[in-house]
Design a protein around this motif. Structure first.
Motif, mmCIF file in Angstrom:
data_model
loop_
_atom_site.group_PDB
_atom_site.id
_atom_site.type_symbol
_atom_site.label_atom_id
_atom_site.label_comp_id
_atom_site.label_asym_id
_atom_site.label_seq_id
_atom_site.Cartn_x
_atom_site.Cartn_y
_atom_site.Cartn_z
ATOM 1 N N ILE A 208 42.147 13.201 24.499
ATOM 2 C CA ILE A 208 42.111 12.456 23.231
ATOM 3 C C ILE A 208 41.312 10.981 23.122
ATOM 4 O O ILE A 208 41.495 10.088 24.162
ATOM 5 C CB ILE A 208 43.605 11.856 22.709
ATOM 6 C CG1 ILE A 208 44.469 13.013 22.648
ATOM 7 C CG2 ILE A 208 43.578 11.295 21.431
ATOM 8 C CD1 ILE A 208 44.058 14.229 21.578
ATOM 9 N N ILE A 209 40.051 11.040 22.643
ATOM 10 C CA ILE A 209 39.161 9.819 22.848
ATOM 11 C C ILE A 209 38.863 9.313 21.329
ATOM 12 O O ILE A 209 38.407 10.003 20.380
ATOM 13 C CB ILE A 209 37.829 10.221 23.259
ATOM 14 C CG1 ILE A 209 38.310 11.190 24.757
ATOM 15 C CG2 ILE A 209 36.941 9.275 23.752
ATOM 16 C CD1 ILE A 209 36.808 11.917 25.127
ATOM 17 N N VAL B 241 39.298 16.246 21.943
ATOM 18 C CA VAL B 241 38.074 16.683 22.687
ATOM 19 C C VAL B 241 38.514 17.563 23.502
ATOM 20 O O VAL B 241 39.254 17.527 24.675
ATOM 21 C CB VAL B 241 37.483 15.721 23.031
ATOM 22 C CG1 VAL B 241 35.951 16.243 23.822
ATOM 23 C CG2 VAL B 241 37.005 14.559 22.167
ATOM 24 N N VAL B 242 38.319 19.092 23.322
ATOM 25 C CA VAL B 242 38.719 20.165 24.125
ATOM 26 C C VAL B 242 37.442 20.647 25.228
ATOM 27 O O VAL B 242 36.560 20.949 24.495
ATOM 28 C CB VAL B 242 39.293 21.174 23.189
ATOM 29 C CG1 VAL B 242 39.790 22.479 24.296
ATOM 30 C CG2 VAL B 242 40.386 20.897 22.226
ATOM 31 N N HIS C 145 40.915 6.822 27.151
ATOM 32 C CA HIS C 145 40.897 8.178 26.426
ATOM 33 C C HIS C 145 42.551 8.563 27.153
ATOM 34 O O HIS C 145 43.113 7.922 28.330
ATOM 35 C CB HIS C 145 40.162 9.103 27.017
ATOM 36 C CG HIS C 145 40.113 9.547 28.540
ATOM 37 N ND1 HIS C 145 40.195 10.834 28.991
ATOM 38 C CD2 HIS C 145 39.873 8.793 29.776
ATOM 39 C CE1 HIS C 145 40.219 10.797 30.432
ATOM 40 N NE2 HIS C 145 40.128 9.349 30.696
ATOM 41 N N GLU C 146 43.250 9.410 26.563
ATOM 42 C CA GLU C 146 44.428 10.158 27.256
ATOM 43 C C GLU C 146 44.136 11.642 27.309
ATOM 44 O O GLU C 146 43.355 11.985 26.630
ATOM 45 C CB GLU C 146 45.446 9.940 26.305
ATOM 46 C CG GLU C 146 45.608 10.137 24.790
ATOM 47 C CD GLU C 146 46.839 9.981 24.043
ATOM 48 O OE1 GLU C 146 47.703 10.633 24.437
ATOM 49 O OE2 GLU C 146 46.436 9.409 23.288
ATOM 50 N N ARG D 280 34.440 1.346 23.986
ATOM 51 C CA ARG D 280 34.348 2.021 22.586
ATOM 52 C C ARG D 280 34.250 3.447 22.353
ATOM 53 O O ARG D 280 34.097 3.980 21.384
ATOM 54 C CB ARG D 280 32.990 1.425 21.824
ATOM 55 C CG ARG D 280 33.003 0.087 21.743
ATOM 56 C CD ARG D 280 31.376 -0.582 21.053
ATOM 57 N NE ARG D 280 30.628 -0.467 22.108
ATOM 58 C CZ ARG D 280 29.411 -0.867 21.866
ATOM 59 N NH1 ARG D 280 29.280 -1.880 21.028
ATOM 60 N NH2 ARG D 280 28.577 -0.698 22.678
ATOM 61 N N GLY D 281 34.591 4.098 23.514
ATOM 62 C CA GLY D 281 34.684 5.430 23.310
ATOM 63 C C GLY D 281 33.716 6.317 23.587
ATOM 64 O O GLY D 281 33.477 7.495 22.968
ATOM 65 N N GLU D 282 32.704 6.186 24.379
ATOM 66 C CA GLU D 282 31.554 6.651 24.452
ATOM 67 C C GLU D 282 31.690 8.067 25.405
ATOM 68 O O GLU D 282 32.493 7.764 26.332
ATOM 69 C CB GLU D 282 30.414 6.071 25.270
ATOM 70 C CG GLU D 282 29.875 4.830 24.487
ATOM 71 C CD GLU D 282 30.475 3.284 25.012
ATOM 72 O OE1 GLU D 282 31.802 3.374 25.085
ATOM 73 O OE2 GLU D 282 30.106 2.283 24.524
ATOM 74 N N TYR D 283 31.166 9.099 24.956
ATOM 75 C CA TYR D 283 31.285 10.190 25.891
ATOM 76 C C TYR D 283 30.222 11.140 25.462
ATOM 77 O O TYR D 283 29.274 10.956 24.354
ATOM 78 C CB TYR D 283 32.646 11.033 25.809
ATOM 79 C CG TYR D 283 32.863 11.567 24.479
ATOM 80 C CD1 TYR D 283 32.062 12.945 24.150
ATOM 81 C CD2 TYR D 283 33.680 11.062 23.608
ATOM 82 C CE1 TYR D 283 32.382 13.478 22.831
ATOM 83 C CE2 TYR D 283 33.787 11.597 22.394
ATOM 84 C CZ TYR D 283 33.312 13.166 21.945
ATOM 85 O OH TYR D 283 33.680 13.413 20.885
#
Length: 327
Positions: A83-84, A89-90, A105-106, A153-156
């Protein structure tokens, strides 16, 4: 993945055994010394190492946390659900998730047959990969800049590359090296990651990104991929039509995200391809010029000399005996 290696990765760890015996929460002391849940490189890395690896801990929910290093998640079997930024996000078997430093993230509980690897990487580890990609590779510039940002900020970057066998084989080699501890890990694994990085650059059509200004960045990625694939005939007009964007809007986005305008990006790609053909084939210079999309030979000679400070023929003589040209 080889059955013997996968069986080794499936072994229940001491941490997982305690969870199965009734421990209800992640033991934060294994990961951090602070109050905030920031997984600390000082806890996870041996001295002098730029990369380490561990199997993802199964059977328990990992609450929201961050890392002071880059994390790359690779799923060997099953799946892993992150979870982001409120988004699920799977990561499926064979896929990679690059999480930037301090991305929060979690992770939802993984089952017994969900086998994932956590590559924990210090930013300087990517220096070798970046060098291997070449100084004129704007796509590499773009991705490395994402990985070097120090944000929350949740970059991936999510690469769906399960079908890219070269990447899968390299990852298996790297996992084996890190799990068994054999070889000069930093040197071998940095080079292996460099090769993986090069293959990822050829697989940007499979990437999902979440970075600041996500829409603009995705437009830029599309532009770079378009130039990579269509450099011989590429035009800004055609790209605008494909993206349904006005020319001034697209031009502004490209310049803002990459630091270059469309013409400069296209010229860089054409020159790089011309150098490759000159140094690795016996094609006449005029045929090389046509092969990379230039119709005016005089213009190509002028542009080439401005960029490399010598004529194409002199460049070929100076570099054709070398197996690899660093631009």
């Amino acid at each position: 993945m080889q059955r013997a290696l996968l069986d080794q990765l499936k072994i229940i760890t001491e941490e997982e055994r305690k969870i199965l015996d009734g421990v209800a929460e992640v033991d934060r002391d294994l990961y951090t010394s602070g109050c905030d849940f920031i997984v600390d490189s000082a806890k996870m890395f041996n001295e002098g190492k730029l990369i380490t690896v561990r199997t993802h801990t199964r059977f328990i929910h990992f609450p929201a946390h961050r890392h002071n290093f880059i994390e790359v998640l690779y799923v060997c079997q099953g799946k892993l659900v992150n979870i982001i930024g409120g988004k699920e996000v799977v990561i499926q078997k064979g896929e990679l998730l690059f999480l930037n430093q301090f991305t929060r993230h979690e992770i939802l509980p993984a089952g017994k047959d969900d086998i994932a690897i956590n590559f924990m990487i210090l930013p300087e580890f990517f220096d070798v990969a970046y060098t291997m990609a070449g100084n004129n590779n704007v796509l590499a510039d773009f991705l490395v800049n994402v990985l070097r940002q120090d944000e929350e900020r949740g970059e991936y970057l999510h690469f769906r590359v399960a079908e890219v066998l070269q990447i899968q084989n390299l990852l298996e080699n790297m996992i084996y090296s890190l799990v068994t501890g054999k070889g000069d890990q930093n040197k071998i694994n940095q080079t292996t990651m460099g090769l993986i990085f090069l293959y990822l650059l050829d697989s940007v059509q499979y990437v999902e990104m979440r970075v600041p200004n996500q829409y603009e960045n995705m437009i830029s990625m599309t532009t770079l991929e378009y130039i990579e694939q269509q450099y011989k005939t590429a035009t800004l007009t055609e790209l605008c039509e494909q993206l349904h964007l006005p020319m001034h809007t697209l031009s502004k986005m490209i310049k803002k995200s990459t630091g270059f305008n469309f013409k400069e990006l296209l010229q860089r790609k054409r020159l790089n391809k011309a150098v490759e053909l000159m140094c690795e084939t016996d094609l006449p210079i005029n045929d090389v010029i046509a092969a990379v999309g230039y119709e005016n030979n005089s213009y190509f000679h002028r542009v080439f000399k401005e960029h490399y400070h010598m004529t194409p023929r002199a460049f070929r003589v100076a570099n054709s005996s070398k197996k690899q040209v660093h631009l």
